[in-house]
Design a protein around this motif. Structure first.
Motif, PDB file in Angstrom:
ATOM      1  N   LEU A 169       0.830  -1.092  -0.039  1.00 33.32           N
ATOM      2  CA  LEU A 169       0.030  -0.192   0.087  1.00 33.32           C
ATOM      3  C   LEU A 169       0.793   1.207   0.078  1.00 33.32           C
ATOM      4  N   HIS A 209      -8.016   0.535  -2.197  1.00 30.77           N
ATOM      5  CA  HIS A 209      -6.419   0.205  -1.917  1.00 30.77           C
ATOM      6  C   HIS A 209      -5.880   0.807  -2.955  1.00 30.77           C
ATOM      7  N   TYR A 210      -4.626   1.227  -2.831  1.00 21.88           N
ATOM      8  CA  TYR A 210      -3.796   1.898  -3.631  1.00 21.88           C
ATOM      9  C   TYR A 210      -2.209   1.594  -3.477  1.00 21.88           C
ATOM     10  N   ILE A 211      -1.505   0.897  -4.476  1.00 17.29           N
ATOM     11  CA  ILE A 211      -0.337   0.335  -4.257  1.00 17.29           C
ATOM     12  C   ILE A 211       0.962   1.220  -4.762  1.00 17.29           C
ATOM     13  N   ASN A 226      -3.014   0.759 -10.746  1.00 20.59           N
ATOM     14  CA  ASN A 226      -4.139   0.884  -9.760  1.00 20.59           C
ATOM     15  C   ASN A 226      -5.504   1.124 -10.494  1.00 20.59           C
ATOM     16  N   ILE A 246      -2.506  -7.468  -1.261  1.00 27.28           N
ATOM     17  CA  ILE A 246      -1.863  -6.636  -0.628  1.00 27.28           C
ATOM     18  C   ILE A 246      -0.667  -7.090   0.342  1.00 27.28           C
ATOM     19  N   ASN A 270      -7.241   3.786   5.289  1.00 27.03           N
ATOM     20  CA  ASN A 270      -7.321   2.420   4.904  1.00 27.03           C
ATOM     21  C   ASN A 270      -5.817   2.051   4.844  1.00 27.03           C
ATOM     22  N   TYR A 271      -5.194   2.052   5.841  1.00 35.10           N
ATOM     23  CA  TYR A 271      -3.748   1.860   5.837  1.00 35.10           C
ATOM     24  C   TYR A 271      -3.146   0.649   6.865  1.00 35.10           C
TER      25      TYR A 271
END
Length: 315
Positions: free
Chosen positions: A134, A152-154, A195, A204, A232-233
């Motif tokens: 993440l 979610h963002y990677i 993403n 994740i 959201n981490y």
């Protein structure tokens, strides 16, 4: 067990690639063989020979010259000049690599390996197209690529990719279509593309697989959440464990300058130079901090006043 790993580099970043490779080999002696795939944009013959000198008997290195492909991408999809177009090379891995390679670990070359990748390589990603750590970006950056603010963002600098699924689902076509739909101007470039196109198909990973500079620059996770507006981490415990036992230390741009820039305060600066001394690029000199006065001044404010004052000022 063989490992397949890919990097992307041009001649400017080739010394950092050498450091990444030597740290990879020294911390992954348990693999039967390591196959290193370099997506390269005009790396000189001399520097390719230097990279070959680093490779051990249990490793192989392969070069894929991409300048022609990247020129086509530039002209056809209007990629902005604000980023090295080499960054987009990772999107083409399913087409570039041999069809017998079913999965690949793609990593940015401005990094160090600090532990083995054996556990990661055994992770089952058969149901996912991609796996990553993440990242923390502002809400607007997500909204601009069609993601929900809580999605979610990677970070695209460490990606375990299911090449078999990419080929089956025509992932490259999907990504190129997305770039075209944005007229080449995608927020966060290749990372935004990945993403947006795999938003429902990402596994994740633990943060120790991509320990970014911000993990050290911000005192705790609450500061990261406050500054970037993310909920959201990872937990504080997960971040602490990642910093204590990193697998991959990624020198992402942040308030701590990168190890090869004068005045860096990154905690792995000395580790980077210890590995650099083991490469044919050991005589490379520190780079001048050529950022604008404004950026350097804002950095000093961040260190002196902390994240809350800095964010208020930034607004």
């Amino acid at each position: 067990m063989d490992l397949h790993i890919a990097f992307s580099s041009d001649n400017i970043y080739v010394a950092h690639l050498g450091v990444a490779i030597i740290s990879l080999l020294e911390n992954n002696r348990g693999f039967k063989r390591i196959h290193i795939h370099v997506l390269e944009n005009n790396i000189s013959f001399e520097n390719k020979e230097k990279l070959r000198d680093i490779i051990s008997s249990k490793a192989s290195i392969y070069f894929y010259e991409l300048s022609g492909l990247l020129v086509k991408l530039d002209k056809q999809y209007n990629i902005p000049k604000t980023i090295s177009i080499s960054a987009y090379a990772r999107l083409f891995l399913s087409d570039i690599l041999d069809k017998n390679i079913s999965k690949i670990l793609y990593v940015d070359c401005d990094a160090l390996f600090m532990d083995t990748l054996e556990k990661l390589w055994k992770i089952d990603i058969s149901k996912n197209s991609i796996a990553g750590v993440l990242d923390h970006v502002g809400i607007q950056n997500k909204l601009k690529i069609g993601l929900d603010k809580n999605a979610h963002y990677i970070n695209s600098g460490f990606l375990l990719i299911n090449l078999e699924k990419w080929r089956e689902t025509k992932a490259l076509e999907k990504m190129l279509h997305f770039i075209e739909s944005k007229n080449g101007n995608v927020t966060h470039h290749d990372q935004g593309v990945i993403n947006a196109c795999f938003k429902d198909d990402i596994l994740i990973l633990e943060p120790r697989y991509n320990v970014m500079t911000s993990f050290f620059d911000f005192k705790d996770v609450n500061a990261i959440r406050y500054y970037y507006g993310v909920d959201n981490y990872y937990s504080q415990k997960e971040i602490n464990e990642a910093k204590k036992n990193p697998v991959f230390v990624h020198f992402t741009p942040s308030f701590s300058k990168r190890p090869w820039v004068e005045g860096s305060r990154h905690p792995f600066k000395n580790t980077y130079y210890n590995y650099l001394l083991k490469t044919p690029f050991k005589n490379n000199e520190l780079q001048k901090d050529d950022r604008s006065f404004k950026i350097r001044f804002l950095e000093k404010l961040f260190w002196f006043f902390g994240v809350k004052f800095y964010k208020l000022l930034f607004k």
